[in-house]
Design a protein around this motif. Structure first.
Motif, PDB file in Angstrom:
ATOM      1  N   ALA A  16      90.019  -7.681  42.687  1.00  0.00           N
ATOM      2  CA  ALA A  16      89.019  -7.297  41.684  1.00  0.00           C
ATOM      3  C   ALA A  16      88.891  -8.386  40.617  1.00  0.00           C
ATOM      4  O   ALA A  16      87.775  -8.731  40.217  1.00  0.00           O
ATOM      5  CB  ALA A  16      89.394  -5.960  41.054  1.00  0.00           C
ATOM      6  N   ILE A  17      90.012  -8.932  40.183  1.00  0.00           N
ATOM      7  CA  ILE A  17      89.971 -10.019  39.203  1.00  0.00           C
ATOM      8  C   ILE A  17      89.207 -11.204  39.779  1.00  0.00           C
ATOM      9  O   ILE A  17      88.382 -11.815  39.094  1.00  0.00           O
ATOM     10  CB  ILE A  17      91.401 -10.418  38.763  1.00  0.00           C
ATOM     11  N   SER A  18      89.452 -11.506  41.032  1.00  0.00           N
ATOM     12  CA  SER A  18      88.750 -12.610  41.693  1.00  0.00           C
ATOM     13  C   SER A  18      87.238 -12.371  41.728  1.00  0.00           C
ATOM     14  O   SER A  18      86.446 -13.289  41.488  1.00  0.00           O
ATOM     15  CB  SER A  18      89.299 -12.779  43.115  1.00  0.00           C
ATOM     16  N   ASP A  19      86.830 -11.137  42.001  1.00  0.00           N
ATOM     17  CA  ASP A  19      85.398 -10.823  42.036  1.00  0.00           C
ATOM     18  C   ASP A  19      84.771 -10.900  40.641  1.00  0.00           C
ATOM     19  O   ASP A  19      83.647 -11.383  40.497  1.00  0.00           O
ATOM     20  CB  ASP A  19      85.153  -9.451  42.665  1.00  0.00           C
ATOM     21  N   TYR A  20      85.476 -10.437  39.625  1.00  0.00           N
ATOM     22  CA  TYR A  20      84.943 -10.581  38.266  1.00  0.00           C
ATOM     23  C   TYR A  20      84.824 -12.063  37.895  1.00  0.00           C
ATOM     24  O   TYR A  20      83.870 -12.467  37.234  1.00  0.00           O
ATOM     25  CB  TYR A  20      85.810  -9.851  37.244  1.00  0.00           C
ATOM     26  N   THR A  21      85.793 -12.852  38.347  1.00  0.00           N
ATOM     27  CA  THR A  21      85.728 -14.293  38.075  1.00  0.00           C
ATOM     28  C   THR A  21      84.483 -14.902  38.719  1.00  0.00           C
ATOM     29  O   THR A  21      83.777 -15.699  38.091  1.00  0.00           O
ATOM     30  CB  THR A  21      87.007 -14.986  38.584  1.00  0.00           C
ATOM     31  N   LYS A  22      84.189 -14.506  39.949  1.00  0.00           N
ATOM     32  CA  LYS A  22      82.993 -15.014  40.631  1.00  0.00           C
ATOM     33  C   LYS A  22      81.729 -14.553  39.904  1.00  0.00           C
ATOM     34  O   LYS A  22      80.788 -15.335  39.715  1.00  0.00           O
ATOM     35  CB  LYS A  22      82.977 -14.562  42.097  1.00  0.00           C
ATOM     36  N   ALA A  23      81.692 -13.300  39.484  1.00  0.00           N
ATOM     37  CA  ALA A  23      80.529 -12.789  38.740  1.00  0.00           C
ATOM     38  C   ALA A  23      80.333 -13.582  37.450  1.00  0.00           C
ATOM     39  O   ALA A  23      79.203 -13.912  37.079  1.00  0.00           O
ATOM     40  CB  ALA A  23      80.707 -11.302  38.439  1.00  0.00           C
TER      41      ALA A  23
END
Length: 186
Positions: free
Chosen positions: A55-62
């Motif tokens: 989830a942290i990785s996806d927020y980083t991409k966003a």
């Protein structure tokens, strides 16, 4: 289209079918790798599936696609849950810098609660024993939302550590009057 898969992902998520929601959202991202809101949805799905690092990785991409206060706040919250308080503080600070009063998606505007950002950053500061910094953030949270009972409660607890017992009693009393049940333990 990516939007259709995204909408399916939202529907599956609303039905608590997180595996199907993840699959649909993955397809949306596969079709449009710059679909920022899909990364936010996928992060939320991964939280439900207990994949905090994912989830942290996806927020980083966003954030890479479109830096915005909501994604920074959400990533900061997750960093706090894994006890990365310094990283959380950095994210909350960036969220405060970027945050508008309203968020919008597809012409829908939603009010954004700035007091939440200050509350979250104050909690991270308190976890690092920065009680003075936490008190400042909890005070700012109360400025934005005078009914934020948690901010009063947490500010009162920090004031205890700072030996401001009168201020602590005032804040905790206010939290109780606003309905905070945790405050009654003090």
């Amino acid at each position: 289209t990516s939007e259709e898969y995204f909408e399916k992902g939202v529907s599956f998520f609303d039905e608590s079918n997180y595996t199907a929601a993840l699959m649909a959202t993955n397809k949306a991202i596969g079709l449009n790798p710059n679909f920022e809101i899909a990364y936010n949805l996928r992060a939320t799905i991964k939280i439900e599936l207990q994949d905090i690092k994912g989830a942290i990785s996806d927020y980083t991409k966003a954030i890479e696609i479109n830096p915005n206060g909501l994604a920074y706040n959400d990533r900061g919250f997750l960093k706090s849950t894994i006890k990365d308080y310094k990283g959380a503080i950095l994210d909350y600070t960036k969220a405060i810098e970027l945050s508008p009063n309203f968020l919008s998606y597809k012409d829908i505007e939603m009010p954004f609660d700035m007091s939440l950002l200050y509350l979250n950053r104050g909690n991270a500061k308190a976890a690092l024993n920065d009680y003075k910094g936490a008190v400042l953030d909890f005070s700012k949270a109360v400025e934005f939302n005078s009914g934020n009972d948690t901010a009063y409660n947490n500010r009162g607890i920090c004031k205890i550590y700072l030996r401001d017992l009168n201020g602590a009693c005032d804040d905790i009393g206010k939290a109780v009057r606003l309905g905070n049940t945790l405050s009654t333990e003090w």
